[in-house]
Design a protein around this motif. Structure first.
Motif, PDB file in Angstrom:
ATOM      1  N   PHE A 105      42.059  27.194  50.125  1.00  0.00           N
ATOM      2  CA  PHE A 105      42.995  28.105  49.509  1.00  0.00           C
ATOM      3  C   PHE A 105      44.564  27.298  49.205  1.00  0.00           C
ATOM      4  N   TYR A 127      43.991  23.944  47.269  1.00  0.00           N
ATOM      5  CA  TYR A 127      43.671  23.863  45.822  1.00  0.00           C
ATOM      6  C   TYR A 127      44.760  24.685  44.792  1.00  0.00           C
ATOM      7  N   GLU A 149      49.090  23.233  40.923  1.00  0.00           N
ATOM      8  CA  GLU A 149      50.448  23.224  40.491  1.00  0.00           C
ATOM      9  C   GLU A 149      50.759  21.632  39.894  1.00  0.00           C
ATOM     10  N   PHE A 153      37.594  25.137  39.100  1.00  0.00           N
ATOM     11  CA  PHE A 153      37.829  26.454  39.852  1.00  0.00           C
ATOM     12  C   PHE A 153      36.806  26.726  40.664  1.00  0.00           C
ATOM     13  N   GLY A 186      49.375  34.239  43.080  1.00  0.00           N
ATOM     14  CA  GLY A 186      49.286  33.011  42.023  1.00  0.00           C
ATOM     15  C   GLY A 186      50.194  33.525  40.703  1.00  0.00           C
ATOM     16  N   PHE A 187      50.323  34.803  40.725  1.00  0.00           N
ATOM     17  CA  PHE A 187      51.044  35.473  39.727  1.00  0.00           C
ATOM     18  C   PHE A 187      52.545  34.883  39.830  1.00  0.00           C
ATOM     19  N   SER A 230      53.664  32.082  39.984  1.00  0.00           N
ATOM     20  CA  SER A 230      53.668  30.504  39.539  1.00  0.00           C
ATOM     21  C   SER A 230      54.679  30.418  38.650  1.00  0.00           C
ATOM     22  N   TYR A 237      53.949  40.261  28.649  1.00  0.00           N
ATOM     23  CA  TYR A 237      52.956  41.020  28.885  1.00  0.00           C
ATOM     24  C   TYR A 237      52.531  41.034  30.571  1.00  0.00           C
ATOM     25  N   ALA A 265      36.796  34.147  39.789  1.00  0.00           N
ATOM     26  CA  ALA A 265      37.283  33.973  41.226  1.00  0.00           C
ATOM     27  C   ALA A 265      37.812  35.134  41.922  1.00  0.00           C
ATOM     28  N   TYR A 317      36.047  37.231  44.954  1.00  0.00           N
ATOM     29  CA  TYR A 317      36.478  37.483  46.208  1.00  0.00           C
ATOM     30  C   TYR A 317      37.023  39.122  46.418  1.00  0.00           C
ATOM     31  N   LEU A 318      37.292  39.785  45.356  1.00  0.00           N
ATOM     32  CA  LEU A 318      37.878  41.166  45.211  1.00  0.00           C
ATOM     33  C   LEU A 318      37.044  42.273  45.153  1.00  0.00           C
ATOM     34  N   GLY A 321      49.053  43.310  44.189  1.00  0.00           N
ATOM     35  CA  GLY A 321      49.073  44.752  44.126  1.00  0.00           C
ATOM     36  C   GLY A 321      48.636  45.179  42.565  1.00  0.00           C
ATOM     37  N   TYR A 376      44.317  43.930  34.015  1.00  0.00           N
ATOM     38  CA  TYR A 376      45.442  42.883  33.531  1.00  0.00           C
ATOM     39  C   TYR A 376      44.883  41.592  33.213  1.00  0.00           C
ATOM     40  N   GLN A 419      44.501  40.713  27.703  1.00  0.00           N
ATOM     41  CA  GLN A 419      45.948  39.983  27.650  1.00  0.00           C
ATOM     42  C   GLN A 419      46.290  39.742  26.085  1.00  0.00           C
TER      43      GLN A 419
HETATM   44  C1  HEM Z   1      40.142  33.264  45.291  1.00  0.00           C
HETATM   45  C2  HEM Z   1      41.096  32.869  44.480  1.00  0.00           C
HETATM   46  C3  HEM Z   1      42.073  33.633  43.773  1.00  0.00           C
HETATM   47  C4  HEM Z   1      42.044  34.983  43.768  1.00  0.00           C
HETATM   48  C5  HEM Z   1      41.329  35.982  44.272  1.00  0.00           C
HETATM   49  C6  HEM Z   1      43.176  35.428  42.696  1.00  0.00           C
HETATM   50  C7  HEM Z   1      43.492  36.611  42.170  1.00  0.00           C
HETATM   51  C8  HEM Z   1      44.623  37.111  41.273  1.00  0.00           C
HETATM   52  C9  HEM Z   1      45.026  38.352  40.859  1.00  0.00           C
HETATM   53  C10 HEM Z   1      44.180  39.515  41.346  1.00  0.00           C
HETATM   54  C11 HEM Z   1      45.851  38.080  40.046  1.00  0.00           C
HETATM   55  C12 HEM Z   1      46.707  39.183  39.409  1.00  0.00           C
HETATM   56  C13 HEM Z   1      48.206  39.494  40.182  1.00  0.00           C
HETATM   57  C14 HEM Z   1      48.027  40.202  41.633  1.00  0.00           C
HETATM   58  O1  HEM Z   1      47.751  41.370  41.631  1.00  0.00           O
HETATM   59  O2  HEM Z   1      47.942  39.194  42.517  1.00  0.00           O
HETATM   60  C15 HEM Z   1      46.371  36.661  39.979  1.00  0.00           C
HETATM   61  C16 HEM Z   1      47.396  36.131  39.007  1.00  0.00           C
HETATM   62  C17 HEM Z   1      47.419  34.779  39.005  1.00  0.00           C
HETATM   63  N1  HEM Z   1      46.991  33.833  39.626  1.00  0.00           N
HETATM   64 FE1  HEM Z   1      45.444  34.140  40.972  1.00  0.00          FE
HETATM   65  N2  HEM Z   1      43.504  34.192  42.209  1.00  0.00           N
HETATM   66  C18 HEM Z   1      43.052  33.312  42.815  1.00  0.00           C
HETATM   67  C19 HEM Z   1      43.290  31.794  42.818  1.00  0.00           C
HETATM   68  C20 HEM Z   1      44.383  31.291  42.043  1.00  0.00           C
HETATM   69  C21 HEM Z   1      44.725  30.016  41.584  1.00  0.00           C
HETATM   70  C22 HEM Z   1      43.950  28.794  42.568  1.00  0.00           C
HETATM   71  C23 HEM Z   1      45.724  29.792  41.109  1.00  0.00           C
HETATM   72  C24 HEM Z   1      46.563  28.328  40.688  1.00  0.00           C
HETATM   73  C25 HEM Z   1      47.763  28.467  40.576  1.00  0.00           C
HETATM   74  C26 HEM Z   1      46.247  31.170  40.638  1.00  0.00           C
HETATM   75  C27 HEM Z   1      47.115  31.500  39.627  1.00  0.00           C
HETATM   76  C28 HEM Z   1      47.288  32.655  39.325  1.00  0.00           C
HETATM   77  C29 HEM Z   1      48.176  33.014  38.211  1.00  0.00           C
HETATM   78  C30 HEM Z   1      49.181  31.841  37.251  1.00  0.00           C
HETATM   79  C31 HEM Z   1      48.372  34.485  38.015  1.00  0.00           C
HETATM   80  C32 HEM Z   1      48.963  35.203  36.727  1.00  0.00           C
HETATM   81  C33 HEM Z   1      47.946  35.176  35.798  1.00  0.00           C
HETATM   82  C34 HEM Z   1      48.650  35.748  34.512  1.00  0.00           C
HETATM   83  O3  HEM Z   1      49.681  36.286  34.298  1.00  0.00           O
HETATM   84  O4  HEM Z   1      47.833  35.848  33.365  1.00  0.00           O
HETATM   85  N3  HEM Z   1      45.322  32.064  41.289  1.00  0.00           N
HETATM   86  N4  HEM Z   1      45.351  36.160  40.784  1.00  0.00           N
END
Ligand code: HEM
Length: 322
Positions: free
Chosen positions: A69, A72, A77, A119, A143-144, A146, A185, A264, A268-269, A281, A287, A293
């Motif tokens: 996790f 990756y 990044e 992915f 990752g939000f 980032s 957004y 993904a 996982y969720l 959260g 979203y 979006q």
């Molecule tokens: C099992 C893997 C992953 C899961 C379950 C996951 C889940 C989520 C969820 C639920 C969100 C919405 C924000 C929140 O409530 O946290 C989010 C946002 C985001 N995640 Fe992940 N994530 C995963 C892997 C990754 C990876 C590898 C990256 C790479 C950097 C990433 C980058 C982001 C980004 C950039 C957003 C914002 C997306 C947007 O605003 O459209 N995530 N993620």
């Protein structure tokens, strides 16, 4: 074997060039030549900073798959960094040939394609039970948060195209940059599903990065990729290819990668027992999907029908949104 030390015309020429180079900075070539006597050969591991690189993966739990996790995410990044590296050059006015512009957009597309296609390292790669445990140790990070992802958006298009649908009619392109920030957004998306209040994940991120994002938004307002492409899409020879490459970029950044990521999140969720909240959260099922979006960097390159159907068919075919 000792080298033949007689100075060939090529070597004499090189020495002159070097001497001129150092003289330009008030330095003496002979001093630097002496330094070479003590300098070590460059090694691969020093060049790529291997020890430092491999010291950066620090899981927060003992669960083995957390290593997948964290690593990756870091790989992603690094690709974001390379994407920004190209976007910077595409927008700083240094590109003077249409072929170079096209090559750079295609590079960005290859990076995004690599990310979208890889992915499965996440979606297939981690044990779901382990994920369910270690994610609890990572709250409220997400990752939000980032910042490079947000910078890719800001360098690519006008803020009007990043505003949440609810606010589009309220803003005009000439409004001050500050008035856009709260209406992006993702700021609208990162709200507690029940109360509508900002999540801690968003508050943390704002505290760390709002100033930087505001500065960048001002800096790129007139020179983001959407602005800089205008000149090149009219190019007699490469225009159609550039349009094609930019459309691919829009799809990669705003449909394919987000969908691979959403898949993904679903894997996982969403469990037999129901849906888990994300570490950030948000109400992520509403979203994250691109069709909700509806972020499009280059709206003028798409027909009304294509825009209406943004992100739809893939979602319908591959993912059931509850
Ligand atoms: C099992 C893997 C992953 C899961 C379950 C996951 C889940 C989520 C969820 C639920 C969100 C919405 C924000 C929140 O409530 O946290 C989010 C946002 C985001 N995640 Fe992940 N994530 C995963 C892997 C990754 C990876 C590898 C990256 C790479 C950097 C990433 C980058 C982001 C980004 C950039 C957003 C914002 C997306 C947007 O605003 O459209 N995530 N993620």
């Amino acid at each position: 074997m000792i080298e033949d030390l007689s100075v060939s015309p090529e070597i004499a020429n090189k020495l002159e060039e070097l001497s001129a180079k150092f003289a330009a900075k008030g330095q003496k070539l002979s001093d630097y030549l002496e330094g070479l006597l003590y300098a070590d050969y460059l090694s691969y591991w020093d060049y790529i900073q291997l020890d430092t690189l491999l010291s950066l993966q620090k899981p927060k739990t003992d669960l083995k798959d957390e290593m997948v996790f964290v690593t990756y995410h870091q790989i992603t990044e690094l690709y974001f960094k390379l994407i920004l590296w190209e976007l910077d050059q595409l927008t700083d006015g240094s590109v003077t040939k249409s072929q170079v512009f096209l090559d750079k957009v295609n590079r960005v597309n290859r990076y995004f394609k690599q990310l979208a296609d890889s992915f499965t390292i996440m979606t297939e790669g981690m044990d779901r039970d382990q994920f369910a445990k270690f994610r609890m140790a990572l709250m409220p990070s997400s990752g939000f948060q980032s910042v490079q992802y947000r910078l890719i958006e800001i360098l690519s298009t006008d803020l009007t195209n990043l505003v949440h649908a609810d606010y589009v009619l309220w803003l005009s392109p000439d409004d001050p940059v500050d008035s856009f920030l709260e209406k992006l957004y993702w700021k609208a998306g990162a709200r507690d599903g029940q109360t509508g209040k900002k999540t801690l994940t968003l508050k943390q991120f704002e505290e760390e990065y709002d100033k930087l994002l505001l500065k960048k938004a001002k800096q790129y307002r007139q020179k983001n990729l959407r602005r800089s492409m205008q000149r090149w899409i009219k190019d007699d020879k490469q225009g159609p290819h550039i349009i094609q490459a930019l459309r691919q970029f829009d799809q990669m950044a705003n449909v394919h990668w987000p969908l691979a990521h959403f898949k993904a999140a679903v894997r996982y969720l969403v469990h037999d027992k129901g849906v888990k909240g994300a570490t950030g959260g948000t109400n992520w099922r509403k979203y994250l999907p691109p069709r909700f979006q509806r972020i499009i960097f280059f709206p003028e390159l798409w027909s009304e029908e294509e825009k209406d159907n943004w992100g739809k068919s893939w979602v319908m075919e591959h993912i059931e949104v509850h």
